[in-house]
Design a protein around this motif. Sequence first.
Motif, PDB file in Angstrom:
ATOM      1  N   VAL A 188       0.860  -1.192   0.000  1.00  0.00           N
ATOM      2  CA  VAL A 188       0.000   0.000   0.000  1.00  0.00           C
ATOM      3  C   VAL A 188       0.893   1.239   0.000  1.00  0.00           C
ATOM      4  N   PHE A 189       0.509   2.229  -0.783  1.00  0.00           N
ATOM      5  CA  PHE A 189       1.181   3.525  -0.791  1.00  0.00           C
ATOM      6  C   PHE A 189       0.213   4.556  -0.207  1.00  0.00           C
ATOM      7  N   SER A 198       1.880  -2.869 -11.169  1.00  0.00           N
ATOM      8  CA  SER A 198       0.565  -3.005 -11.801  1.00  0.00           C
ATOM      9  C   SER A 198      -0.524  -2.614 -10.805  1.00  0.00           C
ATOM     10  N   LYS A 199      -1.178  -1.472 -11.047  1.00  0.00           N
ATOM     11  CA  LYS A 199      -2.277  -0.966 -10.229  1.00  0.00           C
ATOM     12  C   LYS A 199      -1.947  -1.000  -8.744  1.00  0.00           C
ATOM     13  N   PRO A 200      -1.031  -0.146  -8.319  1.00  0.00           N
ATOM     14  CA  PRO A 200      -0.700  -0.091  -6.893  1.00  0.00           C
ATOM     15  C   PRO A 200      -1.875   0.423  -6.075  1.00  0.00           C
ATOM     16  N   ASN A 201      -1.942  -0.019  -4.834  1.00  0.00           N
ATOM     17  CA  ASN A 201      -2.974   0.450  -3.902  1.00  0.00           C
ATOM     18  C   ASN A 201      -2.517   1.775  -3.288  1.00  0.00           C
ATOM     19  N   ILE A 202      -3.246   2.836  -3.607  1.00  0.00           N
ATOM     20  CA  ILE A 202      -2.845   4.175  -3.163  1.00  0.00           C
ATOM     21  C   ILE A 202      -3.971   4.794  -2.336  1.00  0.00           C
ATOM     22  N   SER A 208      -4.329  -6.023   3.879  1.00  0.00           N
ATOM     23  CA  SER A 208      -4.418  -7.460   4.144  1.00  0.00           C
ATOM     24  C   SER A 208      -4.690  -8.228   2.856  1.00  0.00           C
ATOM     25  N   LYS A 209      -5.714  -7.742   2.120  1.00  0.00           N
ATOM     26  CA  LYS A 209      -6.037  -8.419   0.852  1.00  0.00           C
ATOM     27  C   LYS A 209      -4.887  -8.307  -0.130  1.00  0.00           C
ATOM     28  N   SER A 210      -4.335  -7.104  -0.231  1.00  0.00           N
ATOM     29  CA  SER A 210      -3.251  -6.889  -1.184  1.00  0.00           C
ATOM     30  C   SER A 210      -2.021  -7.713  -0.834  1.00  0.00           C
ATOM     31  N   ALA A 211      -1.662  -7.697   0.449  1.00  0.00           N
ATOM     32  CA  ALA A 211      -0.455  -8.426   0.869  1.00  0.00           C
ATOM     33  C   ALA A 211      -0.619  -9.919   0.668  1.00  0.00           C
TER      34      ALA A 211
END
Length: 755
Positions: free
Chosen positions: A222-223, A249-253, A350-353
């Motif tokens: 996450v950023f 690819s589509k970072p979580n910001i 959590s989902k991203s990681a």
Amino acid sequence: MASNINRTLEYSNPMNISHNLSTDEKISSPLQNFGKAKKQINNIFVDLLCYVAEASERIKDVNDKCPDVINTNELKSIIDYEFKVKGISEVLTRDHMKVAFFGRTSNGKSTVVNAMLGDKVLPSGIGHTTNCFLQVEGSQNGDAYLVIEGSNERQNVESVSHLAHALNHEKQLNEKELVHVYWPKDRCVLLRDDVVLVDSPGVDVTPHLDDWIDNHCIDADVFVLVANAESTLMVTEKNFFHKVSSKLSKPNIFILNNRWDASANESEFLDPVRKQHTERATDFLVKELKVCTAEEASTRIFFISAKEVLQARVQERKGLASNSGALAEGFSIRYMEFEEFERRFEECISKSAIKTKFLNHSQEGKHLIKDMLKIMDIIYNRSQEQKNLKLNEIEKCQEKLNYTEQSLISITKEMKTKIHQMVNDVEKKVSKALSLEIRRLSVLVNEFSFPFHSDPLVLNAYKKELHSYVESGLGSNLRARLSTALALNIDESQKEMIEKMSALLPEEKRNIRLRNPQREPFEVFYRLNCDNLCRDFHEHLEFKFSWGLSKLFGRVRSFSTSWSYYYSRTIMSSQFNNQSNVSINTFNRLHGVTMERNLSVISRILLTSLGTPGAMGLFIFAGFMIKTVGWRLMVVNGATYGCLYLYERMSWTTKAKEREFKRQYVRHATSKLRMIVELTSTNCSYQVQQKLSTFLAQLCELVDMSATDLIDEMKSLDGKLRILSKLTEVSKMLRNKGAVLKADLKQFEDTFLSK
């Protein structure tokens, strides 16, 4: 977002409720899903590592003992898988959820991090500008310390202000370097749940943004863009996240509009400013970066006051009211929005990681297990085929061994019978040939030419040479008579043995082993040993007148004996034919009496005359004869007798002595040689028997060696069969274990990665 905040405001004391329920909320926090997923996939990869290591060890062990079952590529793949799984396992143990905070200088990034930690961990406030990357993570032992990257030295956590302070004239670190700040996990739930917070220098302090991303942000889940709510998004901030979007690819910001407490002083502009910031931030996320939809963007943009939240949480730790840290009106709304950010952040990270950290590893594990199962299936099927082949080979070897043993017994028995027949035949032939040569012994002896003299010394040498000559001559004559036929018969017998025995040898060894099985030309040795045989020969070379009285007496006696025996036999046999009670012994006694009577007169006269002293007996005998036949006839007879004596005496030369010697030697040697005819023939037949039996034994030994080779081959095949059986069991067991691990990964994906 507004509806969520309004619902929150319905509580009379939202801050107290939040912190009173914080423990229960954290128990069911989305962050714990990451911990569960991490624990489960770590356990799976630990089992997978054990599985691959066991497979590698067992397959290598089997391959060392039976290298033709597993090819090199399969073995190399299994070994490579072991190293690959070991690397993934090491990465998984270090995996954590990582959030990186970026923004322009003095936008409050460090304050946001401290607010999330609930404590003043990083230096913040006026004059505290971060000049390097600070990564806050939980310490394992509960201590607070920091470590500069590239060093193992632990420093006091208070020194972070000195190291990371941009305004420090003795600045020790630059903006690219990283400091690991370890904070006790029990003082922050985020750290306890494997969350790592990375604070960065301002994006406006350096143009080397690519290096930042590559070195510290490439693995961030996450950023968080910390913007200043009193201004708008700047180009430098946008440029940084454009670079991030190009690399990931589509970072979580998340966009945090910090210092929103300043809007309380200008309440009439609050909504328009909020709307403006929201629209610009949404356009940036949706239209420029294209990392989410407009609906998702509404859950990624927040208006907070990090300083207020930090002060409130510090006050709570001291047991004071959290609203004592409020900086302006509307604190509760801003506080609850910060908590809403934390909740959304926790769900997102959590989902991203879980996806970014574990999806690829799970897929790699599935592919690896799939390849391992494929290899195990190939090895299992191949080992089954090899087992069947080895069983067939063992059966063929056993059949061949039984056939060889039975045939060897049969052929050996047949050959022994033929050898026995041949030995008997040789014995008869040698006996016959030797008897013929004994009859021709006089011819052989007369052909002997060696200086002869009656002197004892010369005569002894003559005897030795004669012994050697006779032995050599007899041997040569016997060989001339028998050797060719014997050698031919023996050679034919040997060829027959080879032909029969070669059928019992393997084709590839037949020519090698039977090319020259010591088939040397056979020659019989006739051991006559005439020197010892005729050792008792004593010659008599004194002159003896052939018409002397003793000779005449002997001849007369011999003639009289023969005639008397014949006459008495005739008369007495006719008389005793009618007397059956007279025995043969009586006949012999009567025959002896008759002979004595016929010779009594002459014997007494001769013995009396020869017994007188000197020549007196001769004169008496002569007077008797003169009176009987007349003196003239006696004179004539005497003269003739004297001439004969003189002639014979003059003829008794060395040559005559040699002839007499040879005659005596022939008579003596003949009698001796006839005594050893049977012994010599037996000895020769034994030589033939020994030759053929030895040759047969050599061939039998070759066949026994072939049988031993078959036994050794069967033992080797049996050993390989046991190894193949073990390999079949191992591959089957590993295949079953792989199937279990595959099911575990499938369950993991269904639980944590399906949505």
